[in-house]
Design a protein around this motif. Structure first.
Motif, PDB file in Angstrom:
ATOM      1  N   ALA A 142      41.923   0.053  11.896  1.00  0.00           N
ATOM      2  CA  ALA A 142      41.806  -1.402  11.945  1.00  0.00           C
ATOM      3  C   ALA A 142      41.418  -1.888  13.337  1.00  0.00           C
ATOM      4  CB  ALA A 142      43.122  -2.042  11.507  1.00  0.00           C
ATOM      5  N   LEU A 143      42.059  -1.339  14.359  1.00  0.00           N
ATOM      6  CA  LEU A 143      41.772  -1.794  15.716  1.00  0.00           C
ATOM      7  C   LEU A 143      40.376  -1.359  16.162  1.00  0.00           C
ATOM      8  CD1 LEU A 143      45.271  -1.232  17.303  1.00  0.00           C
ATOM      9  CD2 LEU A 143      44.146  -3.422  16.900  1.00  0.00           C
ATOM     10  N   ALA A 144      39.936  -0.190  15.725  1.00  0.00           N
ATOM     11  CA  ALA A 144      38.581   0.249  16.073  1.00  0.00           C
ATOM     12  C   ALA A 144      37.536  -0.633  15.400  1.00  0.00           C
ATOM     13  CB  ALA A 144      38.383   1.711  15.671  1.00  0.00           C
ATOM     14  N   LEU A 145      37.756  -1.004  14.150  1.00  0.00           N
ATOM     15  CA  LEU A 145      36.835  -1.921  13.480  1.00  0.00           C
ATOM     16  C   LEU A 145      36.786  -3.262  14.201  1.00  0.00           C
ATOM     17  CD1 LEU A 145      37.676  -1.153   9.734  1.00  0.00           C
ATOM     18  CD2 LEU A 145      35.514  -0.647  10.894  1.00  0.00           C
ATOM     19  N   SER A 146      37.955  -3.734  14.641  1.00  0.00           N
ATOM     20  CA  SER A 146      38.005  -4.981  15.391  1.00  0.00           C
ATOM     21  C   SER A 146      37.248  -4.859  16.711  1.00  0.00           C
ATOM     22  CB  SER A 146      39.462  -5.359  15.659  1.00  0.00           C
ATOM     23  OG  SER A 146      39.553  -6.542  16.422  1.00  0.00           O
ATOM     24  N   ARG A 147      37.421  -3.731  17.382  1.00  0.00           N
ATOM     25  CA  ARG A 147      36.730  -3.488  18.657  1.00  0.00           C
ATOM     26  C   ARG A 147      35.210  -3.474  18.459  1.00  0.00           C
ATOM     27  NH1 ARG A 147      34.450  -2.829  22.908  1.00  0.00           N
ATOM     28  NH2 ARG A 147      34.878  -1.289  24.538  1.00  0.00           N
ATOM     29  N   MET A 148      34.750  -2.852  17.390  1.00  0.00           N
ATOM     30  CA  MET A 148      33.310  -2.813  17.124  1.00  0.00           C
ATOM     31  C   MET A 148      32.777  -4.212  16.832  1.00  0.00           C
ATOM     32  SD  MET A 148      32.719   0.766  15.030  1.00  0.00           S
ATOM     33  CE  MET A 148      34.337   1.108  14.342  1.00  0.00           C
ATOM     34  N   ARG A 149      33.557  -4.966  16.090  1.00  0.00           N
ATOM     35  CA  ARG A 149      33.141  -6.338  15.779  1.00  0.00           C
ATOM     36  C   ARG A 149      33.066  -7.179  17.047  1.00  0.00           C
ATOM     37  NH1 ARG A 149      35.859 -11.214  14.064  1.00  0.00           N
ATOM     38  NH2 ARG A 149      34.546 -12.414  12.644  1.00  0.00           N
ATOM     39  N   GLN A 150      34.057  -7.041  17.938  1.00  0.00           N
ATOM     40  CA  GLN A 150      34.048  -7.764  19.201  1.00  0.00           C
ATOM     41  C   GLN A 150      32.822  -7.418  20.041  1.00  0.00           C
ATOM     42  OE1 GLN A 150      37.800  -6.460  20.753  1.00  0.00           O
ATOM     43  NE2 GLN A 150      38.926  -8.243  19.997  1.00  0.00           N
ATOM     44  N   ALA A 151      32.373  -6.161  19.945  1.00  0.00           N
ATOM     45  CA  ALA A 151      31.232  -5.706  20.734  1.00  0.00           C
ATOM     46  C   ALA A 151      29.898  -6.171  20.154  1.00  0.00           C
ATOM     47  CB  ALA A 151      31.252  -4.183  20.840  1.00  0.00           C
ATOM     48  N   GLY A 152      29.912  -6.674  18.920  1.00  0.00           N
ATOM     49  CA  GLY A 152      28.683  -7.208  18.334  1.00  0.00           C
ATOM     50  C   GLY A 152      28.184  -6.483  17.103  1.00  0.00           C
ATOM     51  N   ALA A 153      28.952  -5.503  16.605  1.00  0.00           N
ATOM     52  CA  ALA A 153      28.565  -4.828  15.363  1.00  0.00           C
ATOM     53  C   ALA A 153      28.864  -5.727  14.171  1.00  0.00           C
ATOM     54  CB  ALA A 153      29.314  -3.509  15.225  1.00  0.00           C
ATOM     55  N   TYR A 154      28.136  -5.506  13.105  1.00  0.00           N
ATOM     56  CA  TYR A 154      28.372  -6.229  11.848  1.00  0.00           C
ATOM     57  C   TYR A 154      29.224  -5.354  10.943  1.00  0.00           C
ATOM     58  CZ  TYR A 154      24.430  -8.958  13.568  1.00  0.00           C
ATOM     59  OH  TYR A 154      23.597  -9.722  14.346  1.00  0.00           O
ATOM     60  N   LEU A 155      30.344  -5.880  10.480  1.00  0.00           N
ATOM     61  CA  LEU A 155      31.187  -5.160   9.534  1.00  0.00           C
ATOM     62  C   LEU A 155      30.802  -5.576   8.128  1.00  0.00           C
ATOM     63  CD1 LEU A 155      34.742  -5.297  11.144  1.00  0.00           C
ATOM     64  CD2 LEU A 155      32.842  -3.743  11.602  1.00  0.00           C
ATOM     65  N   SER A 156      30.595  -4.582   7.286  1.00  0.00           N
ATOM     66  CA  SER A 156      30.154  -4.875   5.932  1.00  0.00           C
ATOM     67  C   SER A 156      30.725  -3.834   4.987  1.00  0.00           C
ATOM     68  CB  SER A 156      28.619  -4.882   5.889  1.00  0.00           C
ATOM     69  OG  SER A 156      28.165  -5.532   4.730  1.00  0.00           O
ATOM     70  N   THR A 157      30.264  -3.850   3.751  1.00  0.00           N
ATOM     71  CA  THR A 157      30.650  -2.854   2.755  1.00  0.00           C
ATOM     72  C   THR A 157      29.384  -2.194   2.221  1.00  0.00           C
ATOM     73  OG1 THR A 157      30.510  -4.414   0.927  1.00  0.00           O
ATOM     74  CG2 THR A 157      32.664  -4.216   2.034  1.00  0.00           C
ATOM     75  N   CYS A 158      29.577  -1.078   1.539  1.00  0.00           N
ATOM     76  CA  CYS A 158      28.444  -0.375   0.943  1.00  0.00           C
ATOM     77  C   CYS A 158      27.658  -1.302   0.020  1.00  0.00           C
ATOM     78  CB  CYS A 158      28.962   0.850   0.182  1.00  0.00           C
ATOM     79  SG  CYS A 158      27.710   1.734  -0.761  1.00  0.00           S
ATOM     80  N   GLU A 159      28.356  -1.998  -0.855  1.00  0.00           N
ATOM     81  CA  GLU A 159      27.672  -2.867  -1.809  1.00  0.00           C
ATOM     82  C   GLU A 159      26.874  -3.952  -1.096  1.00  0.00           C
ATOM     83  OE1 GLU A 159      28.790  -6.218  -5.165  1.00  0.00           O
ATOM     84  OE2 GLU A 159      30.021  -4.411  -5.071  1.00  0.00           O
ATOM     85  N   SER A 160      27.494  -4.583  -0.112  1.00  0.00           N
ATOM     86  CA  SER A 160      26.830  -5.663   0.599  1.00  0.00           C
ATOM     87  C   SER A 160      25.586  -5.177   1.337  1.00  0.00           C
ATOM     88  CB  SER A 160      27.797  -6.315   1.584  1.00  0.00           C
ATOM     89  OG  SER A 160      27.169  -7.376   2.273  1.00  0.00           O
ATOM     90  N   VAL A 161      25.687  -4.011   1.989  1.00  0.00           N
ATOM     91  CA  VAL A 161      24.531  -3.482   2.726  1.00  0.00           C
ATOM     92  C   VAL A 161      23.386  -3.161   1.768  1.00  0.00           C
ATOM     93  CG1 VAL A 161      23.691  -1.552   4.113  1.00  0.00           C
ATOM     94  CG2 VAL A 161      25.851  -2.644   4.694  1.00  0.00           C
TER      95      VAL A 161
END
Length: 202
Positions: A142-161
């Protein structure tokens, strides 16, 4: 005025990165079978749409080969010792048409995070397929996903992508992708929010 970055991946400028889905992680990673199943679905969709894929293996002499259920037996597996995939991906990253990297794999706080940061630093859009990313603990994930989002990555799901890549139900490949969207993905235990607002908030 500069155009806003919308994080809209396109087939001709995207590549799928599959990070270190190896045998030795099978019994230690949260929701490992489900994570691999979603990554396999992502790979299948990218094959249909013509999006190339890169598979890496972290120290395969120690951590073993890529698991067969990923369905990547026909793809080269690039060994690495660095946590980031960027070095292993050098030939792909040299393509001037590349704009978007779709990122799956393990572990979120190590190889996935460092790959995302490396790619963002190079000016690429990074689309983290969050339901195909995990760690040995939900807190690290969870914290790594948050860190990536803070850095500018887009969080998504397989279906959405996959739907972002298709763009239109009239796409000639839509009927081939449709079963992957209609069939519910396995539950990977993804934490959405929580007391720290891990995937919410600024």
């Amino acid at each position: 005025m500069a155009a806003a970055r919308l994080g809209w991946p396109r087939v001709g400028s995207s590549v799928l990165f599959l990070c270190d889905l190896q045998e030795r992680f099978r019994d230690t990673i949260v929701a490992f079978p489900q994570i691999v199943a979603v990554a396999a679905r992502m790979l299948q969709g990218c094959r249909i749409l013509g999006v190339p894929a890169l598979v890496t293996e972290q120290r395969p002499d120690v951590l073993g080969p890529t698991v067969p259920e990923l369905g990547a037996q026909d793809l080269p597996r690039v060994p690495k010792t660095a946590f980031s995939m960027a070095g292993a991906a050098a030939p792909l990253l040299g393509d001037p048409n590349l704009r978007h990297v779709l990122l799956c794999g393990i572990e979120a706080q190590a190889c996935v995070l460092q790959t995302a940061l490396d790619l963002l630093e190079r000016g690429l859009d990074v689309h983290v397929v969050a339901d195909a990313v995990s760690s040995r603990s939900q807190a690290e994930r969870a914290l790594a996903l948050s860190r990536m989002r803070q850095a500018g990555a887009y969080l998504s799901t397989c279906e959405s992508v996959l739907l972002l890549l298709l763009r239109d139900a009239a796409h000639p490949k839509f009927k081939q992708i449709l079963p992957m969207i209609k069939d519910p993905p396995p539950d990977t235990g993804l934490i959405l929010g929580g007391p720290m607002g891990v995937l919410g908030g600024p």
